[in-house]
Design a protein around this motif. Structure first.
Motif, mmCIF file in Angstrom:
data_model
loop_
_atom_site.group_PDB
_atom_site.id
_atom_site.type_symbol
_atom_site.label_atom_id
_atom_site.label_comp_id
_atom_site.label_asym_id
_atom_site.label_seq_id
_atom_site.Cartn_x
_atom_site.Cartn_y
_atom_site.Cartn_z
ATOM 1 N N LEU A 81 63.207 73.751 -22.775
ATOM 2 C CA LEU A 81 63.066 74.051 -21.350
ATOM 3 C C LEU A 81 62.406 72.883 -20.627
ATOM 4 C CD1 LEU A 81 63.334 76.052 -19.023
ATOM 5 C CD2 LEU A 81 61.117 77.012 -19.690
ATOM 6 N N PHE A 82 61.407 72.286 -21.252
ATOM 7 C CA PHE A 82 60.764 71.117 -20.647
ATOM 8 C C PHE A 82 61.744 69.958 -20.536
ATOM 9 C CE2 PHE A 82 58.487 67.062 -21.479
ATOM 10 C CZ PHE A 82 57.807 66.974 -20.269
ATOM 11 N N MET A 83 62.604 69.770 -21.531
ATOM 12 C CA MET A 83 63.575 68.683 -21.484
ATOM 13 C C MET A 83 64.589 68.893 -20.365
ATOM 14 S SD MET A 83 62.526 66.548 -23.642
ATOM 15 C CE MET A 83 63.906 65.438 -23.407
ATOM 16 N N CYS A 84 64.870 70.151 -20.016
ATOM 17 C CA CYS A 84 65.734 70.404 -18.851
ATOM 18 C C CYS A 84 65.062 69.882 -17.583
ATOM 19 C CB CYS A 84 66.021 71.900 -18.724
ATOM 20 S SG CYS A 84 67.070 72.569 -20.024
ATOM 21 N N GLY A 85 63.754 70.113 -17.470
ATOM 22 C CA GLY A 85 63.017 69.560 -16.335
ATOM 23 C C GLY A 85 63.002 68.049 -16.346
ATOM 24 N N VAL A 86 62.885 67.453 -17.540
ATOM 25 C CA VAL A 86 62.918 65.993 -17.659
ATOM 26 C C VAL A 86 64.257 65.448 -17.167
ATOM 27 C CG1 VAL A 86 62.926 64.079 -19.305
ATOM 28 C CG2 VAL A 86 61.241 65.898 -19.539
ATOM 29 N N ALA A 87 65.349 66.121 -17.533
ATOM 30 C CA ALA A 87 66.682 65.649 -17.126
ATOM 31 C C ALA A 87 66.828 65.674 -15.604
ATOM 32 C CB ALA A 87 67.754 66.515 -17.780
ATOM 33 N N ALA A 98 53.675 69.932 -12.325
ATOM 34 C CA ALA A 98 53.420 71.373 -12.371
ATOM 35 C C ALA A 98 54.286 72.055 -13.426
ATOM 36 C CB ALA A 98 53.667 71.993 -10.996
ATOM 37 N N ILE A 99 55.554 71.638 -13.531
ATOM 38 C CA ILE A 99 56.448 72.200 -14.545
ATOM 39 C C ILE A 99 55.948 71.871 -15.951
ATOM 40 C CG2 ILE A 99 58.746 71.932 -15.559
ATOM 41 C CD1 ILE A 99 59.825 71.657 -12.697
ATOM 42 N N ALA A 100 55.569 70.620 -16.170
ATOM 43 C CA ALA A 100 55.102 70.200 -17.496
ATOM 44 C C ALA A 100 53.853 70.971 -17.905
ATOM 45 C CB ALA A 100 54.827 68.695 -17.498
ATOM 46 N N GLN A 101 52.901 71.110 -16.997
ATOM 47 C CA GLN A 101 51.682 71.840 -17.323
ATOM 48 C C GLN A 101 51.959 73.310 -17.584
ATOM 49 O OE1 GLN A 101 49.035 70.993 -14.065
ATOM 50 N NE2 GLN A 101 48.583 68.921 -14.774
ATOM 51 N N ALA A 102 52.840 73.904 -16.782
ATOM 52 C CA ALA A 102 53.140 75.325 -16.954
ATOM 53 C C ALA A 102 53.845 75.594 -18.283
ATOM 54 C CB ALA A 102 53.995 75.818 -15.789
ATOM 55 N N ILE A 103 54.801 74.740 -18.640
ATOM 56 C CA ILE A 103 55.591 74.981 -19.852
ATOM 57 C C ILE A 103 54.815 74.579 -21.105
ATOM 58 C CG2 ILE A 103 57.676 74.342 -21.106
ATOM 59 C CD1 ILE A 103 59.077 73.985 -18.428
ATOM 60 N N TYR A 109 51.555 73.641 -21.588
ATOM 61 C CA TYR A 109 50.183 74.135 -21.777
ATOM 62 C C TYR A 109 50.108 75.659 -21.804
ATOM 63 C CZ TYR A 109 48.732 69.381 -20.534
ATOM 64 O OH TYR A 109 48.565 68.021 -20.490
ATOM 65 N N ARG A 110 50.800 76.302 -20.855
ATOM 66 C CA ARG A 110 50.639 77.743 -20.694
ATOM 67 C C ARG A 110 51.813 78.562 -21.226
ATOM 68 N NH1 ARG A 110 48.549 75.478 -15.923
ATOM 69 N NH2 ARG A 110 50.476 75.775 -14.766
ATOM 70 N N GLY A 111 52.826 77.894 -21.752
ATOM 71 C CA GLY A 111 53.944 78.612 -22.336
ATOM 72 C C GLY A 111 54.797 79.348 -21.330
ATOM 73 N N ALA A 112 54.912 78.834 -20.105
ATOM 74 C CA ALA A 112 55.695 79.504 -19.071
ATOM 75 C C ALA A 112 57.173 79.467 -19.409
ATOM 76 C CB ALA A 112 55.442 78.836 -17.716
ATOM 77 N N GLY A 113 57.890 80.503 -18.972
ATOM 78 C CA GLY A 113 59.321 80.580 -19.171
ATOM 79 C C GLY A 113 60.094 80.183 -17.931
ATOM 80 N N PHE A 114 61.402 80.272 -18.037
ATOM 81 C CA PHE A 114 62.253 79.861 -16.920
ATOM 82 C C PHE A 114 62.018 80.724 -15.687
ATOM 83 C CE2 PHE A 114 66.301 80.019 -14.550
ATOM 84 C CZ PHE A 114 66.447 78.669 -14.271
ATOM 85 N N ASP A 115 61.674 81.994 -15.870
ATOM 86 C CA ASP A 115 61.460 82.886 -14.744
ATOM 87 C C ASP A 115 60.286 82.459 -13.872
ATOM 88 O OD1 ASP A 115 59.872 83.460 -16.990
ATOM 89 O OD2 ASP A 115 59.352 85.430 -16.179
ATOM 90 N N ILE A 116 59.388 81.654 -14.416
ATOM 91 C CA ILE A 116 58.222 81.190 -13.655
ATOM 92 C C ILE A 116 58.484 79.830 -13.010
ATOM 93 C CG2 ILE A 116 55.804 80.462 -13.866
ATOM 94 C CD1 ILE A 116 55.437 82.570 -15.997
ATOM 95 N N VAL A 117 59.173 78.948 -13.711
ATOM 96 C CA VAL A 117 59.298 77.565 -13.224
ATOM 97 C C VAL A 117 60.593 77.304 -12.469
ATOM 98 C CG1 VAL A 117 57.859 76.706 -15.114
ATOM 99 C CG2 VAL A 117 60.335 76.801 -15.414
#
Length: 374
Positions: free
Chosen positions: A258-264, A329-334, A336-344
């Motif tokens: 999920l984080f790599m999707c944000g990176v892309a 914000a996306i990186a920290q949420a995913i 550090y806090r284990g956030a899912g797609f529904d949050i980010v």
């Protein structure tokens, strides 16, 4: 389909060119390996092995207990020094903390005269000085309370405070700085690699060769974007797995895919900025100067170094238009806090929309410059 084929084959040309450039290849390897380790291990902000000296002018049971109450790993064992050496030792930076226990301290305390301890702090080490002063105040207060009550534990307070630290229970700086270092490297390298690819074509005179081929400026630009994005995305994934998780033993709570999707998504923005700057710069030194004007504010004001809440309101509003702010914000949420797609997902959409605008500007500028060159 012909456009996609052109973009693909031009991108493979960019990849071959990149892997032949030992300087850029070495920069990528260093930025996602040794640089991350150095930033994680040398930028510690917690108190660790702070140097401490004690001036014991009382020589009582209590003064001895106070001197022995500062324990590793926060403090080094206390070193006894003379009262006349305090100023010299502080001026030379020999010790970060010096505790001065005045004469008759224990007698005055038992008599209820409220004596005063002097705790000298070298505040040039600002972070350790602030944290260490707070620790020292708590240590001395607890030790004095135990001495007065003759109990191993001080008397309980009427109201207890239960502190629960989430996501980083030991307050280890490396858990934060390692991931923020990766984010900074993504911004830096995506701009430099994409920009250098365009400037290198111009310096070598090969951009004219490309323009006489049956390809469009759009295809040339998109090939550079996907090729350089692929290199950086691969380096990010390897850095998270082998450097952060295995070498530094830093846990990652969330989903790396999920984080790599944000990176892309973020790479489309950052590489577009690199192409846009390359259409302005004529040489690599000029590109480097333009990079400093753009990338440094993006990193400093993204929320990775200083929380957005600590910035002036107008600056917080302006930085909402920057994909780097949403990416942090996306990186920290995913991670550090284990956030899912529904949050980010709202930040994914915002980052994609802003990135698309910058991509359109980069392509428009690239077409204009390519037309003039042709």
């Amino acid at each position: 389909m012909q456009t996609l084929r052109n973009i693909y084959w031009l991108g493979t040309k960019e990849l071959r060119s990149f892997f032949r450039d030992w300087v850029l290849l070495g920069l990528v390897i260093y930025s996602f390996s040794l640089a991350i380790v150095a930033q994680a291990q040398s930028n510690a902000q917690e108190l660790h092995n702070a140097s401490l000296a004690v001036v014991d002018e009382d020589h009582s049971e209590l003064s001895g207990r106070l001197a022995r109450s500062f324990l590793p790993p926060y403090f080094l064992p206390a070193v006894p020094v003379a009262q006349g050496d305090v100023d010299r030792l502080m001026n030379t930076g020999a010790y970060t903390f010096i505790l001065d226990i005045p004469p008759n301290f224990q007698r005055d305390l038992l008599a209820g005269r409220r004596p005063v301890l002097q705790f000298n702090v070298d505040a040039t080490a600002m972070m350790q000085a602030g944290i260490g002063s707070g620790y020292a105040q708590q240590i001395l207060a607890n030790e004095i309370a135990k001495f007065l009550t003759r109990q191993d534990e001080p008397s309980p307070v009427l109201v207890g405070q239960a502190v629960r630290i989430a996501f980083n229970p030991n307050l280890v700086t490396a858990w934060f700085s390692s991931v923020m270092g990766i984010i900074g490297s993504i911004t830096m390298l995506s701009i430099i690699l994409a920009g250098a690819a365009v400037v290198r074509e111009r310096e070598h005179g090969t951009v004219e060769h490309l323009l006489v081929m049956p390809v469009t400026p759009f295809e040339i630009a998109m090939a550079k974007i996907w090729a350089n994005s692929l290199v950086i995305a691969g380096a990010v994934w390897l850095s998270l797995i082998f450097v952060v998780q295995r070498l530094l033993a830093i846990p990652i709570e969330g989903s790396i895919p999920l984080f790599m999707c944000g990176v892309a998504i973020y790479l489309f923005f950052a590489t577009s900025i690199g192409i846009f700057l390359a259409t302005i710069a004529r040489t690599m030194p000029q590109l480097g100067l333009l990079y400093l004007l753009v990338a440094v504010p993006l990193n400093l004001l993204s929320g990775g170094n200083t929380p957005l809440e600590s910035m002036p309101p107008f600056l917080r509003t302006i930085m909402q238009a920057s994909p780097s702010t949403h990416f942090v914000a996306i990186a920290q949420a995913i991670l550090y806090r284990g956030a899912g797609f529904d949050i980010v997902w709202p930040r994914f959409v915002a980052m994609a929309a802003i990135g698309a605008i910058f991509l359109a500007l980069a392509l428009w500028r690239f077409r204009s410059v390519s037309t003039q060159s042709g």
